[in-house]
Motif scaffolding. Structure first.
Motif, mmCIF file in Angstrom:
data_model
loop_
_atom_site.group_PDB
_atom_site.id
_atom_site.type_symbol
_atom_site.label_atom_id
_atom_site.label_comp_id
_atom_site.label_asym_id
_atom_site.label_seq_id
_atom_site.Cartn_x
_atom_site.Cartn_y
_atom_site.Cartn_z
ATOM 1 N N ASN A 196 0.803 -1.223 0.000
ATOM 2 C CA ASN A 196 0.000 0.000 0.000
ATOM 3 C C ASN A 196 0.840 1.279 0.000
ATOM 4 O O ASN A 196 0.290 2.377 -0.023
ATOM 5 C CB ASN A 196 -0.987 0.016 1.175
ATOM 6 C CG ASN A 196 -0.286 -0.005 2.529
ATOM 7 O OD1 ASN A 196 0.854 0.414 2.671
ATOM 8 N ND2 ASN A 196 -0.988 -0.512 3.539
ATOM 9 N N ARG B 65 -0.658 7.645 -2.893
ATOM 10 C CA ARG B 65 -1.323 7.062 -4.067
ATOM 11 C C ARG B 65 -0.251 6.393 -4.908
ATOM 12 O O ARG B 65 0.826 6.939 -5.131
ATOM 13 C CB ARG B 65 -2.078 8.119 -4.872
ATOM 14 C CG ARG B 65 -1.274 9.346 -5.228
ATOM 15 C CD ARG B 65 -2.098 10.327 -6.036
ATOM 16 N NE ARG B 65 -1.359 11.539 -6.347
ATOM 17 C CZ ARG B 65 -1.337 12.634 -5.582
ATOM 18 N NH1 ARG B 65 -2.036 12.652 -4.471
ATOM 19 N NH2 ARG B 65 -0.616 13.685 -5.927
ATOM 20 N N THR C 210 -0.826 4.975 -8.074
ATOM 21 C CA THR C 210 -1.077 4.998 -9.517
ATOM 22 C C THR C 210 -1.111 6.436 -10.003
ATOM 23 O O THR C 210 -1.351 7.369 -9.238
ATOM 24 C CB THR C 210 -2.404 4.304 -9.864
ATOM 25 O OG1 THR C 210 -3.482 4.950 -9.164
ATOM 26 C CG2 THR C 210 -2.354 2.835 -9.473
ATOM 27 N N HIS D 291 -5.723 12.799 -9.748
ATOM 28 C CA HIS D 291 -4.951 12.893 -8.510
ATOM 29 C C HIS D 291 -3.473 13.195 -8.720
ATOM 30 O O HIS D 291 -2.731 13.357 -7.769
ATOM 31 C CB HIS D 291 -5.082 11.581 -7.713
ATOM 32 C CG HIS D 291 -6.487 11.258 -7.330
ATOM 33 N ND1 HIS D 291 -7.300 10.444 -8.080
ATOM 34 C CD2 HIS D 291 -7.237 11.661 -6.277
ATOM 35 C CE1 HIS D 291 -8.487 10.345 -7.501
ATOM 36 N NE2 HIS D 291 -8.476 11.071 -6.400
ATOM 37 N N PRO E 172 2.088 9.476 -8.953
ATOM 38 C CA PRO E 172 2.139 8.574 -7.793
ATOM 39 C C PRO E 172 3.136 9.069 -6.752
ATOM 40 O O PRO E 172 4.160 9.675 -7.072
ATOM 41 C CB PRO E 172 2.595 7.247 -8.418
ATOM 42 C CG PRO E 172 3.294 7.628 -9.670
ATOM 43 C CD PRO E 172 2.588 8.842 -10.178
ATOM 44 N N ASP F 79 4.502 7.559 -2.771
ATOM 45 C CA ASP F 79 4.351 6.656 -1.630
ATOM 46 C C ASP F 79 4.878 7.324 -0.367
ATOM 47 O O ASP F 79 5.391 8.453 -0.398
ATOM 48 C CB ASP F 79 5.033 5.309 -1.891
ATOM 49 C CG ASP F 79 6.542 5.444 -2.106
ATOM 50 O OD1 ASP F 79 7.103 6.521 -1.817
ATOM 51 O OD2 ASP F 79 7.159 4.466 -2.572
#
Length: 440
Positions: free
Chosen positions: A218, A244, A246, A251, A254, A256
């Motif tokens: 995640n 996120r 992707t 949005h 990406p 993390d």
């Protein structure tokens, strides 16, 4: 009446693009982008010349990769910006380019900051690893790394280990508390794994008390708490709402927890919220201190020319969340500085000794005192003009609500290695205890 000018005829066999003046043609090719420019260069010698300009490819290099010089990945010089773009695209074309540029700019900015303020830490940074090496690591781990984390390791594979003398060079910073010292280093990929889990260890303190883990499924980043070793208890280091994995139009790119964590750390360094500081232990002469030194995260007070800076830092390795009630733990520090000689009762002094520290800690409805008295005259901390003195604070375990600390210090003017004046008081202005959004 003069006759209207006749339109210039297009050379026989030439396309509409080839007949355009130089400036409009350059605009069209720039709008076409790098791939469009490369395709147009194959159409004719005229378009090849127009699509090979150094200014054009300089713009492409900056827009897609943040390059300001014709350098390959690894800072090797190349003949032109067109060659640089080709080299970077061959290295990173398997990724969307916006995240590549973002990670590249982050590492460039971080290295620049370290070069200026903390070169000791800069020299510990490892080189980036290849896509093939990442694939081998993923195979050995049995995990697929989030895209931002892969890119972070492509540019820098953690910190090199030079032995015990390098304990203070963790670039993620740390703090000292009594005789305990925590400084966090970035680890090379797959340097330490957690068996039968989705986690990899991305950073930890030298002695292993403080450990940061990335969930590869995640993208969340966690830190171990007081019960990490016994119960594998962890808490999130980054707001999960920001993560996120992707890339989409709604949005953005990406990101993390690992990338967000590193970027926030750099922002705090660049803003001066945290700084490189010296401490009382020779083995840790300089380190990035996580104690905040800017309002409103710290407090500042001044009396008789003595400046007092006080702040607290959240200590996840000493916090507990399975206990009832849950407890957050903080360490606080007090730093004294004496820019110049001070006047007391009509006499000038250039140094003083610290006798005691009195604090009142309030968290919610709880109020409790903290008093620290120092020993004999020869063992009391002393401060001279132009110096800074670090006073150790205490560990505060509090409920999950904001709090504050205030108090005062008792000082004795000092001259010729003897106390020469009456004791005086320097206030410690209130400073906050607040559960953080980002944990370091």
């Amino acid at each position: 009446m003069a006759s209207p000018a006749k339109a210039q005829r297009r050379p026989e066999g030439a396309s509409v693009l080839e007949s355009l003046p130089a400036l409009p043609l350059a605009i069209v090719i720039a709008k076409a982008g790098p791939r469009g420019a490369a395709a147009l260069a194959c159409a004719s010698s005229t378009l090849r010349a127009a699509a090979s300009g150094e200014a054009l490819w300089r713009r492409f290099c900056y827009d897609d990769f943040g390059l300001e010089a014709p350098l390959a990945h690894g800072d090797f010089s190349l003949p032109s910006f067109k060659d640089a773009y080709k080299a970077w695209f061959q290295s990173f074309g398997m990724y969307p380019l916006p995240p590549v540029k973002r990670v590249k700019i982050f590492w460039s900015s971080f290295r620049s900051w370290l070069c200026e303020y903390f070169p000791e830490g800069l020299r510990t940074l490892g080189k980036g690893i290849s896509e093939a090496e990442i694939a081998v690591a993923e195979c050995n781990l049995g995990l697929v790394l989030p895209m931002p984390t892969k890119l972070l390791y492509r540019f820098c594979n953690g910190q090199l280990h030079f032995g015990r003398e390098e304990v203070s060079y963790g670039i993620m910073g740390g703090y000292e508390y009594v005789n305990q010292k925590y400084t966090v280093r970035l680890l090379p990929l797959a340097h330490c794994t957690i068996q039968n889990s989705n986690y990899i260890v991305v950073a930890r303190s030298f002695f292993g008390e403080k450990i940061f883990l990335l969930d590869c499924l995640n993208g969340s980043l966690y830190v171990g708490t007081k019960y990490w070793k016994e119960e594998r208890e962890i808490t999130a280091c980054v707001p999960k709402s920001l993560i996120r994995l992707t890339m989409d139009d709604d949005h953005g790119m990406p990101q993390d927890g690992f990338l967000l964590w590193l970027e926030e750390h750099l922002r705090r360094l660049q803003d001066g919220l945290i700084k490189v500081q010296s401490c009382n232990f020779p083995v840790m002469a300089r380190h990035i201190s996580l104690y905040p030194v800017q309002l409103p995260y710290c407090s500042l007070a001044s009396m008789h020319g003595i400046k007092v800076c006080a702040s607290a830092v959240f200590a996840p390795e000493n916090s507990a969340f399975t206990d009832y009630p849950c407890r957050y733990s903080y360490y606080f520090s007090i730093r004294l500085s004496l820019p110049e000689a001070f006047l007391v009762d009509g006499k000038w002094y250039s140094s003083f000794q610290l006798q005691s520290c009195h604090c009142t800690i309030q968290v919610g409805d709880e109020v409790f005192p903290y008093i620290c008295k120092y020993g004999e005259h020869s063992k009391r901390p002393d401060l001279r003009c132009g110096e800074e003195l670090f006073v150790y604070g205490c560990s505060i375990s509090a409920a999950l609500v904001p709090g504050s600390v205030t108090g005062y210090l008792t000082l004795v003017p000092w001259r010729c290695r003897q106390p020469r004046g009456r004791p005086l008081v320097a206030d410690i202005a209130p400073f906050p205890l607040h559960p953080p959004d980002y944990i370091f």
